[in-house]
Motif scaffolding. Structure first.
Motif, PDB file in Angstrom:
ATOM      1  N   GLY A 158       0.811  -1.214   0.000  1.00 11.12           N
ATOM      2  CA  GLY A 158       0.000   0.000   0.000  1.00 11.12           C
ATOM      3  C   GLY A 158       0.846   1.267   0.000  1.00 11.12           C
ATOM      4  N   GLY A 159       0.314   2.310  -0.674  1.00 12.74           N
ATOM      5  CA  GLY A 159       0.952   3.616  -0.616  1.00 12.74           C
ATOM      6  C   GLY A 159       2.114   3.782  -1.570  1.00 12.74           C
ATOM      7  N   ALA A 160       2.343   2.807  -2.454  1.00 17.62           N
ATOM      8  CA  ALA A 160       3.447   2.902  -3.412  1.00 17.62           C
ATOM      9  C   ALA A 160       2.970   2.462  -4.782  1.00 17.62           C
ATOM     10  CB  ALA A 160       4.614   2.028  -2.974  1.00 17.62           C
ATOM     11  N   GLN A 161       3.577   3.025  -5.821  1.00 19.72           N
ATOM     12  CA  GLN A 161       3.233   2.613  -7.181  1.00 19.72           C
ATOM     13  C   GLN A 161       4.356   1.803  -7.812  1.00 19.72           C
ATOM     14  OE1 GLN A 161       2.023   6.611  -8.322  1.00 19.72           O
ATOM     15  NE2 GLN A 161      -0.013   5.851  -8.792  1.00 19.72           N
ATOM     16  N   VAL A 162       5.336   1.419  -6.999  1.00 22.63           N
ATOM     17  CA  VAL A 162       6.405   0.539  -7.480  1.00 22.63           C
ATOM     18  C   VAL A 162       6.368  -0.749  -6.667  1.00 22.63           C
ATOM     19  CG1 VAL A 162       7.924   2.419  -8.205  1.00 22.63           C
ATOM     20  CG2 VAL A 162       8.049   1.563  -5.860  1.00 22.63           C
ATOM     21  N   SER A 163       7.053  -1.781  -7.171  1.00 23.32           N
ATOM     22  CA  SER A 163       7.170  -3.040  -6.430  1.00 23.32           C
ATOM     23  C   SER A 163       8.528  -3.056  -5.759  1.00 23.32           C
ATOM     24  CB  SER A 163       7.034  -4.229  -7.375  1.00 23.32           C
ATOM     25  OG  SER A 163       5.717  -4.330  -7.838  1.00 23.32           O
ATOM     26  N   ARG A 164       8.550  -2.742  -4.461  1.00 22.56           N
ATOM     27  CA  ARG A 164       9.832  -2.663  -3.767  1.00 22.56           C
ATOM     28  C   ARG A 164       9.839  -3.519  -2.507  1.00 22.56           C
ATOM     29  NH1 ARG A 164       7.900   2.811  -1.889  1.00 22.56           N
ATOM     30  NH2 ARG A 164       9.217   3.850  -3.428  1.00 22.56           N
ATOM     31  N   THR A 165       8.847  -4.395  -2.384  1.00 23.72           N
ATOM     32  CA  THR A 165       8.752  -5.163  -1.160  1.00 23.72           C
ATOM     33  C   THR A 165       9.353  -6.551  -1.341  1.00 23.72           C
ATOM     34  OG1 THR A 165       6.763  -3.938  -0.616  1.00 23.72           O
ATOM     35  CG2 THR A 165       7.158  -5.958   0.609  1.00 23.72           C
ATOM     36  N   PHE A 166      10.375  -6.852  -0.542  1.00 29.42           N
ATOM     37  CA  PHE A 166      11.008  -8.177  -0.539  1.00 29.42           C
ATOM     38  C   PHE A 166      10.257  -9.043   0.462  1.00 29.42           C
ATOM     39  CE2 PHE A 166      13.974  -5.180  -2.142  1.00 29.42           C
ATOM     40  CZ  PHE A 166      14.751  -5.868  -3.070  1.00 29.42           C
ATOM     41  N   TYR A 167      10.127 -10.325   0.155  1.00 31.00           N
ATOM     42  CA  TYR A 167       9.313 -11.156   1.040  1.00 31.00           C
ATOM     43  C   TYR A 167       9.805 -12.593   1.072  1.00 31.00           C
ATOM     44  CZ  TYR A 167       7.077 -12.884  -3.246  1.00 31.00           C
ATOM     45  OH  TYR A 167       6.840 -13.455  -4.469  1.00 31.00           O
ATOM     46  N   ALA A 168       9.424 -13.281   2.121  1.00 32.48           N
ATOM     47  CA  ALA A 168       9.714 -14.707   2.259  1.00 32.48           C
ATOM     48  C   ALA A 168       8.374 -15.365   2.569  1.00 32.48           C
ATOM     49  CB  ALA A 168      10.709 -14.951   3.390  1.00 32.48           C
ATOM     50  N   LYS A 169       7.705 -15.851   1.531  1.00 28.60           N
ATOM     51  CA  LYS A 169       6.322 -16.335   1.647  1.00 28.60           C
ATOM     52  C   LYS A 169       5.507 -15.311   2.441  1.00 28.60           C
ATOM     53  CE  LYS A 169       6.256 -21.322   1.044  1.00 28.60           C
ATOM     54  NZ  LYS A 169       6.091 -22.579   1.761  1.00 28.60           N
ATOM     55  N   GLY A 170       4.624 -15.775   3.322  1.00 30.55           N
ATOM     56  CA  GLY A 170       3.895 -14.849   4.196  1.00 30.55           C
ATOM     57  C   GLY A 170       4.559 -14.773   5.551  1.00 30.55           C
ATOM     58  N   GLN A 171       5.858 -15.059   5.609  1.00 32.37           N
ATOM     59  CA  GLN A 171       6.558 -15.148   6.894  1.00 32.37           C
ATOM     60  C   GLN A 171       7.823 -14.296   6.888  1.00 32.37           C
ATOM     61  OE1 GLN A 171       5.278 -18.964   5.597  1.00 32.37           O
ATOM     62  NE2 GLN A 171       6.656 -19.731   7.138  1.00 32.37           N
ATOM     63  N   THR A 172       7.732 -13.116   6.317  1.00 31.42           N
ATOM     64  CA  THR A 172       8.932 -12.293   6.172  1.00 31.42           C
ATOM     65  C   THR A 172       9.501 -11.882   7.528  1.00 31.42           C
ATOM     66  OG1 THR A 172       7.831 -11.434   4.218  1.00 31.42           O
ATOM     67  CG2 THR A 172       9.902 -10.397   4.848  1.00 31.42           C
ATOM     68  N   GLY A 173       8.616 -11.478   8.431  1.00 35.41           N
ATOM     69  CA  GLY A 173       9.086 -11.061   9.758  1.00 35.41           C
ATOM     70  C   GLY A 173       9.809 -12.197  10.451  1.00 35.41           C
ATOM     71  N   GLN A 174       9.247 -13.392  10.323  1.00 34.75           N
ATOM     72  CA  GLN A 174       9.880 -14.561  10.934  1.00 34.75           C
ATOM     73  C   GLN A 174      11.285 -14.755  10.375  1.00 34.75           C
ATOM     74  OE1 GLN A 174       8.717 -18.414   9.468  1.00 34.75           O
ATOM     75  NE2 GLN A 174       9.222 -19.437  11.372  1.00 34.75           N
ATOM     76  N   GLN A 175      11.414 -14.716   9.056  1.00 36.40           N
ATOM     77  CA  GLN A 175      12.715 -15.000   8.461  1.00 36.40           C
ATOM     78  C   GLN A 175      13.735 -13.903   8.783  1.00 36.40           C
ATOM     79  OE1 GLN A 175      13.521 -17.928   7.415  1.00 36.40           O
ATOM     80  NE2 GLN A 175      11.424 -18.498   7.929  1.00 36.40           N
ATOM     81  N   LEU A 176      13.303 -12.654   8.795  1.00 31.75           N
ATOM     82  CA  LEU A 176      14.231 -11.579   9.139  1.00 31.75           C
ATOM     83  C   LEU A 176      14.625 -11.675  10.605  1.00 31.75           C
ATOM     84  CD1 LEU A 176      12.615  -8.538   7.299  1.00 31.75           C
ATOM     85  CD2 LEU A 176      14.468 -10.001   6.531  1.00 31.75           C
ATOM     86  N   LEU A 177      13.645 -11.998  11.455  1.00 31.52           N
ATOM     87  CA  LEU A 177      13.967 -12.102  12.880  1.00 31.52           C
ATOM     88  C   LEU A 177      14.905 -13.279  13.115  1.00 31.52           C
ATOM     89  CD1 LEU A 177      13.613 -10.887  15.657  1.00 31.52           C
ATOM     90  CD2 LEU A 177      11.810 -12.540  16.086  1.00 31.52           C
ATOM     91  N   LEU A 178      14.650 -14.400  12.435  1.00 27.42           N
ATOM     92  CA  LEU A 178      15.540 -15.543  12.626  1.00 27.42           C
ATOM     93  C   LEU A 178      16.942 -15.221  12.109  1.00 27.42           C
ATOM     94  CD1 LEU A 178      13.217 -18.608  11.916  1.00 27.42           C
ATOM     95  CD2 LEU A 178      13.829 -17.558  14.099  1.00 27.42           C
ATOM     96  N   GLY A 179      17.037 -14.368  11.098  1.00 27.31           N
ATOM     97  CA  GLY A 179      18.353 -13.913  10.643  1.00 27.31           C
ATOM     98  C   GLY A 179      19.061 -13.125  11.734  1.00 27.31           C
ATOM     99  N   ALA A 180      18.343 -12.172  12.321  1.00 30.25           N
ATOM    100  CA  ALA A 180      18.926 -11.368  13.399  1.00 30.25           C
ATOM    101  C   ALA A 180      19.220 -12.246  14.621  1.00 30.25           C
ATOM    102  CB  ALA A 180      17.975 -10.232  13.769  1.00 30.25           C
ATOM    103  N   TYR A 181      18.306 -13.187  14.882  1.00 31.77           N
ATOM    104  CA  TYR A 181      18.484 -14.114  16.014  1.00 31.77           C
ATOM    105  C   TYR A 181      19.712 -14.996  15.803  1.00 31.77           C
ATOM    106  CZ  TYR A 181      17.453 -18.580  18.448  1.00 31.77           C
ATOM    107  OH  TYR A 181      17.522 -19.742  19.170  1.00 31.77           O
ATOM    108  N   SER A 182      19.965 -15.388  14.558  1.00 30.55           N
ATOM    109  CA  SER A 182      21.142 -16.228  14.322  1.00 30.55           C
ATOM    110  C   SER A 182      22.416 -15.409  14.547  1.00 30.55           C
ATOM    111  CB  SER A 182      21.103 -16.855  12.921  1.00 30.55           C
ATOM    112  OG  SER A 182      21.323 -15.880  11.924  1.00 30.55           O
ATOM    113  N   ALA A 183      22.400 -14.143  14.107  1.00 29.58           N
ATOM    114  CA  ALA A 183      23.564 -13.285  14.366  1.00 29.58           C
ATOM    115  C   ALA A 183      23.740 -13.077  15.869  1.00 29.58           C
ATOM    116  CB  ALA A 183      23.384 -11.938  13.665  1.00 29.58           C
TER     117      ALA A 183
END
Lengths: 661, 251
Positions: A158-183
């Protein structure tokens, strides 16, 4: 001495906005800031409270640099912070799709999406570091979605006319958090981060320096398993404890998400900025009963292919409400795709505040589609016709499954029913450009601070901000503070300041335990939530807000005289944990109402019914309210003092937000 | 259609890690089948609080099936009688009027009970700390599109990465093995070029830590994958074994 507001105004110097053109500010800052050398980093301790995207990324990055980090979370593992529940994606200005994106455009969309109530310099920096976040996550092994050619895929939000959203299925927050958690796990394994799980911060400890100025030097925390109150020292304290949406009881936040750390900072002199800016997310599963414990979000990404509608005819709506008609049986010509009708340029992808208000408007007029009349349809039948069921399932399968488990209805066959719910709080603790609060040595990151999103946050920007703060902003800016602290020795937690802070916490707990009244914590919290939703929710009026303040004051009395907490304080006690959080939610709720009452305009998530255009759009009052509304604590049961940080738009022309053409 | 039902719940009560535990049975009337299982426990707890009794301690947080905090053994199954869900996504429509529902904490030597239905799963964090990461610091990494990764490989890594660390696999296993959990992380990172470099070291370190923490051996019964709320595949265990054996051969 630290700079203080002058006549109730925060100056650009106090906000530490760097000089120079917008696109040079962050580079200029980094070129001239003070740094701490490796040998000195080892001598400095930093407390990080919270292990969400902001907290975990900050704790890991600071430890990698050589600082000693003490990291705290209330869950049994840092991997469970509520960032994990973010579904849709994370924005970045990579322009991998060649659709005209740029750092400036991401900046512009974000500042416009926030209804011109955010700081230009902060938002530009956010857009600037967004690309590094994606690089970092990929390097950590975050499995983002890819195209068949092997490169990263994007989608629209929403709020954008370009496609700039990166995603990991419907679980992007999970995957990013697990990335930070692994670090973070790597640093815990190396002994550079000492991790405290099932610990809850209950107060901040302030110690005066040689100039008599207060500095944050530690925290008091409760071990949630043993009930023991413990003391921790650090040279600086970083808070990344998320938002305060659970003030409303029902929200998309996790059950334990709370605003208590924010209130502890506030009571020690940190300003609470824009508390009334709360985001109501348009696509949540509607409420189904009084026993309900939380609301479940359906990702905004669904609006890429789902079309939102209600019936055109009131009699159809009545039949839907009575359960005698199904959405799929209403013919095309009798459907009102009201977002496409009202906002042709953005259609179903208007920002969240606009979509939520439009749903409320239709339901208020009687067009709601479920038994409570408080729901609209999100329909995939066109997408299924266009793309086939398999493609739709591949894109949104896990969300459809989640919906079906809760509602017991198949969304491939009958349109989903959705309704707005409290989701995110743009308001939070005021921070300067360095993410330092108005208390020296106290930093605030992620959703807990107020920066970057103005009066409304765009989808897929929370993940971006959390990781920007933790990976790429705080690790720089905190050094500018710590460079002056290298000769400060580690302090004993036996100091009188620590003892006094612990005693205050113990006294508060004793007071709560000794009330022994008749009401459960949840029953009072639900009552607060209803007041918030009715009077401090999607449509606010001066009269309603005054009523809210009166009712919240009554709830406060009821809570402190009639709450019942079973068990003992010095052992595991969930009810005591909840009571301590509710005590703060009551204060936050009041602060939200006070702020909403003072802000006589509509902007972003804050909609005052008195201030709207003839066709029902938000009407800003830039001449009067173009500032950050910061509230300063003046004492228990005293009215807070308003301090303003003017928002002078130097680089961007402010317009009326228009998603129509 | 969802109805109101009357049920009995038989709950494991244990005051502390070293206390003797026992089952306690409670009766509940008019529970709406549209309520979630945890909302049913909320209702029971409100009732206990109103009677000035100690409410049941249980772990839960996001209540939308992703944080991995909830961890109940319901009628003999981790996360209860439904498929591909966590306890918080279980609804009362899976139970019928008059039913007695048995609720226990995770059963596993490596997950000791803290109180009632709450267990200590810090062993999983310790395994992650031993090697569940790619050794990169913040900053100084290549552009995200510098290395192309075939979509099927990325998708397979994503499937492995969907593990929520709830512990149902170890709780379901008759040997108390954590192989599905460990193999999911080893697989995700071994599949991706970013993680491939350390694959051997990672497999050895995580397996060694798992053994040290008292998890049992894998005998390929498959109970873990059958009970996994995120359908993490047994193929990951095969991949872990391959990575582990290769690593040992290289030694």
């Amino acid at each position: 001495m630290a700079l203080q507001p002058q006549n109730g105004i925060i100056t650009p110097e106090m906000a530490k906005i760097p000089q120079g053109p917008l696109e040079k500010k962050w580079t200029n800052y980094k070129d001239h800031q003070k740094l701490v050398n490796p040998a000195n980093k080892r001598k400095l301790d930093i407390i990080v409270v919270g292990t969400g995207l902001a907290g975990a990324s900050a704790a890991a990055s600071l430890a990698e640099m050589g600082f000693n980090v003490l990291n705290f979370c209330i869950q049994d593992s840092p991997r469970r912070a509520h960032s994990i529940a973010a579904q849709g994606g994370i924005n970045a200005a990579k322009n991998y799709q060649n659709d005209g994106d740029s750092i400036y455009r991401l900046y512009y969309d974000t500042i416009k999406g926030g209804d011109y109530r955010a700081r230009e310099a902060n938002v530009y920096r956010l857009a600037e570091v967004s690309n590094s976040i994606i690089d970092q996550c990929v390097a950590q092994g975050v499995p983002f979605a890819r195209e068949y050619g092997g490169l990263l895929d994007n989608r629209s939000f929403g709020g954008a006319q370009v496609s700039r959203t990166f995603y990991a299925k419907g679980q992007t927050g999970q995957q990013l958090l697990l990335g930070a958690y692994s670090a973070l796990s790597r640093q815990i394994g190396k002994g550079k981060v000492k991790m405290y799980t099932r610990y809850e911060m209950l107060d901040l400890v302030m110690i005066k320096d040689e100039n008599g100025e207060d500095r944050a030097r530690g925290i008091i925390a409760r071990n949630l398993v043993t009930g023991r109150i413990e003391r921790f020292f650090a040279h600086a304290v970083v808070i990344g404890t998320g938002g305060y949406g659970n003030t409303f009881f029902l929200s998309t936040n996790a059950m334990a998400s709370n605003g208590s750390a924010a209130m502890q900072m506030y009571r020690h002199g940190a300003f609470f900025a824009n508390p009334c800016y709360a985001q109501i997310h348009p696509t949540c599963i509607p409420k189904h009963g009084d026993f309900q414990s939380k609301l479940t979000l359906m990702s905004e990404s669904l609006r890429n292919d789902g079309r939102i509608w209600v019936p055109k005819k009131l009699e159809d709506a009545k039949k839907l409400q009575a359960g005698t008609l199904k959405g799929r049986d209403i013919p095309e010509e009798d459907r009102d795709y009201y977002l496409e009708r009202r906002y042709p340029a953005f259609g179903n992808l208007v920002p969240r505040d606009v979509a939520s208000r439009a749903a409320k408007e239709r339901c208020d007029k009687g067009f709601g589609v479920n038994n409570t009349g408080l729901a609209v349809f999100l329909d995939f039948s066109d997408a299924i016709k266009r793309l086939g069921k398999d493609v739709v399932a591949q894109k949104y399968g896990n969300l459809f499954q989640m919906y079906e488990k809760i509602v017991d209805e198949n969304p491939y066959e009958n349109p989903m029913m959705i309704f707005p719910a409290i989701h995110y709080t743009m308001g939070g603790i005021w921070v300067d450009y360095e993410l330092q609060t108005s208390v020296k040595g106290l930093f605030c990151i992620g959703e807990a601070n107020f920066s970057d999103h103005g009066a409304n946050r765009l989808g897929a920007s929370a993940l971006m901000q959390g990781l920007a703060d933790g990976y790429f902003v705080l690790p720089y800016t905190i050094q500018n503070y710590l460079a002056d602290q290298i000769s400060v020795p580690r302090m004993s937690t036996d100091l009188p300041e620590f003892a006094a802070a612990e005693k205050a916490v113990q006294d508060k707990i004793q007071k709560l335990m000794s009330i022994q009244g008749k009401r459960s914590v949840d029953s009072i919290h639900k009552e607060l939530g209803l007041i918030m939703w009715d009077f401090v929710g999607m449509g606010r009026t001066a009269e309603g807000l005054k009523t809210a303040i009166k009712k919240i004051d009554e709830i406060k009395k009821e809570f402190w005289s009639n709450v019942f907490i079973p068990g003992k304080a010095d052992s595991l006690n969930n009810e005591l944990e909840k009571a301590l959080r509710l005590a703060d939610f009551i204060e936050i709720g009041r602060l939200m109402a006070v702020d909403a009452l003072h802000r006589e305009e509509s902007c972003g998530g804050h909609f005052r019914e008195e201030y709207q255009t003839p066709d029902g759009e938000a009407l800003r009052q830039d001449d009067k309210f173009s500032y950050v509304g910061c509230w300063k604590y003046t004492g228990e049961d005293k009215e807070p003092e308003l301090i303003k940080e003017p928002l002078d738009y130097e680089f961007t022309e402010r317009k009326t937000r228009n998603y129509k053409a | 259609m969802d109805q109101n039902i009357n049920i009995k719940v038989k709950v494991w009560r244990q005051a502390g890690p070293k206390e003797q535990g026992h089952f306690e049975t409670y009766e509940l009337q008019n529970i709406f089948q549209g309520a979630s299982f945890l909302e049913m426990i909320d209702i029971l707890n409100e009732k206990l609080i109103s009677e000035h009794k100690d409410p049941i301690a249980f772990d839960h947080d996001c209540r939308e099936g992703i944080c991995g905090m909830c961890s109940l053994y319901v009628n003999g199954h981790p996360h209860g009688p439904d498929q591909e869900i966590t306890t918080c996504q279980l609804h009362m429509r899976k139970f019928h009027d008059g039913e007695t529902i048995t609720i226990e904490p995770w059963r596993s030597r490596a997950f000791p009970v803290i109180k009632d239905l709450m267990v200590d799963r810090s062993a999983y964090d310790k395994i992650m700390q031993a090697g569940g990461f790619v050794s990169v610091n913040t900053g100084g990494v290549p552009d995200a599109n510098a290395i192309a990764i075939p979509k099927p490989v990325a998708d397979e890594a994503m499937d492995a990465a969907s593990c929520i660390g709830c512990g149902a696999c170890a709780a379901a296993c008759k040997n108390g093995s954590a192989m599905l959990f460990v193999s999911a992380k080893v697989s995700q990172l071994a599949l991706l070029p970013q993680g491939k470099i350390e694959a051997a070291r990672r497999a050895k370190a995580m397996v060694a830590k798992m053994d040290e923490l008292g998890f049992g051996n894998c005998t390929n019964t498959g109970a873990c994958a059958a009970e996994c709320p995120k359908s993490v595949s047994l193929a990951n265990i095969a991949r872990l074994n391959r990575e582990f054996i290769c690593a040992k051969f290289k030694d």
